[in-house]
Design an enzyme around this catalytic site. Structure first.
Site, PDB file in Angstrom:
ATOM      1  N   TRP A 170       0.799  -1.124   0.032  1.00  0.00           N
ATOM      2  CA  TRP A 170       0.125  -0.006  -0.113  1.00  0.00           C
ATOM      3  C   TRP A 170       0.880   1.308  -0.005  1.00  0.00           C
ATOM      4  CZ3 TRP A 170      -4.508  -1.059  -1.910  1.00  0.00           C
ATOM      5  CH2 TRP A 170      -4.903  -2.342  -1.458  1.00  0.00           C
ATOM      6  N   ASP A 229      -1.503   6.942   6.478  1.00  0.00           N
ATOM      7  CA  ASP A 229      -2.698   6.104   5.991  1.00  0.00           C
ATOM      8  C   ASP A 229      -2.786   5.050   6.992  1.00  0.00           C
ATOM      9  OD1 ASP A 229      -4.246   4.102   5.049  1.00  0.00           O
ATOM     10  OD2 ASP A 229      -3.348   3.573   3.229  1.00  0.00           O
ATOM     11  N   LYS A 289     -12.184  -1.508   8.045  1.00  0.00           N
ATOM     12  CA  LYS A 289     -11.450  -2.236   9.046  1.00  0.00           C
ATOM     13  C   LYS A 289     -11.925  -2.139  10.347  1.00  0.00           C
ATOM     14  CE  LYS A 289      -8.626  -2.577   5.340  1.00  0.00           C
ATOM     15  NZ  LYS A 289      -8.343  -3.573   4.322  1.00  0.00           N
TER      16      LYS A 289
END
Length: 360
Positions: free
Chosen positions: A101, A171, A195
């Protein structure tokens, strides 16, 4: 109907009590006799819901008043482009990369300016996060960007990254609200909701107001200032997503807050890693011990055929979502806030039986 144990990395497990309460709002939100998906986002009832979600988030994370909170759409992936679009300019931005990511974020930023990658790739994969104080950053950087928890390789920072006077952008999609953090060490935090915050379709942005004033992306939807002037809603928000977020945040408060959740998450992760490490080599973790994620436990078996058999047999036992990311293989058990201890214990029991039955 009994529920299975959901180890998927996202969209991820939600608290059963939240799902039960959401049944009511599905058809009758706040006594309106309309679904929260039908009600106007400009109505008093929805504005009150939006305010409730923001205040709960501020309380849980101790977000100071000089930070703004927005509920956006487009996922964390849109933020990969929106952040450099607004803040990179003609300077350089440092991107700390500890997984896939982080790679994607740096790649998305490259068209908007000068990106300096600080990669911790080792051998053929990522294995660790940097130690506290290990990294050196560009003195003239517009910002430093990092991903606090990499879901694919199971790597998590054990500290809040600091970069001196350079703004830090994080992030935090996969570990936000799993533990207390010092928000004031960050200029900008963003997180996809799916999440630990709520369902997919909403991205939470926490931005320090001095950085917010520097926004220069194209208006209305790609400039953060537009969300200030439009009360966080320059377009129609995901009303259902915001509703579930408010319920999840209330659940977190009722559970005792982030300190309680951190202790619970540490216990779950410790039990699972102990099972991996105590398997006499049948299972082995992919991340270095000091960088192991509490949210995404990644490990391998002796070969890919056994890993496939492991996932198939686990599914028959009500343990689903254990197959590793397609780019990494192996096994990944995602054990976010709402994942119950019982599910971890069931997985450990299954792992022991599977190892006993399949050792070479």
């Amino acid at each position: 109907m009994s529920r299975i144990f959901n180890f998927y990395s996202g969209p991820a497990v939600l608290p059963p009590s939240v799902l039960e309460r959401a049944r009511v709002g599905l058809t009758d939100f706040a006594g309106t006799r309309m679904s929260v998906m039908e009600i106007s986002h400009r109505s008093d009832e929805f504005i009150a819901l939006l305010r409730s979600g923001e205040q709960r988030l501020r309380a849980l994370l101790h977000i100071p008043g000089h930070y703004s909170v927005f509920f956006l759409q487009g996922g964390a992936s849109l933020q990969f482009s929106m952040v450099p679009m607004n803040f990179l300019g003609k300077a350089v931005a440092d991107y700390v990369i500890t997984g896939v990511w982080g790679e994607k974020a740096a790649k998305a930023a490259a068209p908007f300016g000068n990106v300096r990658q600080i990669s911790l790739m080792t051998e053929d994969r990522y294995r660790r996060a940097p130690g506290d104080g290990e990294l050196r950053f560009s003195e003239d950087a517009s910002y430093v960007h990092y991903v606090s928890n990499e879901t694919i390789d199971g790597i998590e920072f054990d500290h809040d990254l600091e970069a001196g006077s350079v703004p830090v952008i994080c992030d935090a999609s996969s570990n936000i609200l799993s533990k207390p953090i010092d928000v004031e060490k960050y200029a900008f935090i963003y997180a996809g909701a799916q999440k630990n915050i709520g369902p997919s379709g909403v991205t939470v942005v926490i931005i320090r107001n001095d950085l917010l004033e520097r926004s220069h992306g194209p208006a209305p939807l790609l400039n953060y200032l537009s969300y200030t002037s439009a009360d966080s809603m320059p377009n129609t928000p995901n009303t259902w997503g915001v509703y579930i977020i408010d319920l999840v945040l209330e659940w977190l408060q009722n559970e005792g807050g982030l300190q309680v959740l951190e202790e619970r998450n540490m216990r779950k992760a410790r039990l699972l890693y102990d099972a991996v490490d105590g398997s006499d080599g049948f299972y082995w973790g992919t991340a270095e011990a000091a960088s192991r994620s509490r949210m995404n436990v990644t490990f391998r078996l002796p070969n890919a055929d056994l890993e496939e058999l492991f996932c198939r047999e686990a599914k028959t036992e009500g343990l689903v979502g254990l197959r590793g990311h397609r780019s990494a293989g192996g096994i990944r058990a995602s054990i976010y806030n709402a994942f119950p201890m019982e599910g971890v214990e069931r997985l450990i029991e299954f792992m022991k039986d599977f190892a006993d039955n399949n050792r070479p």
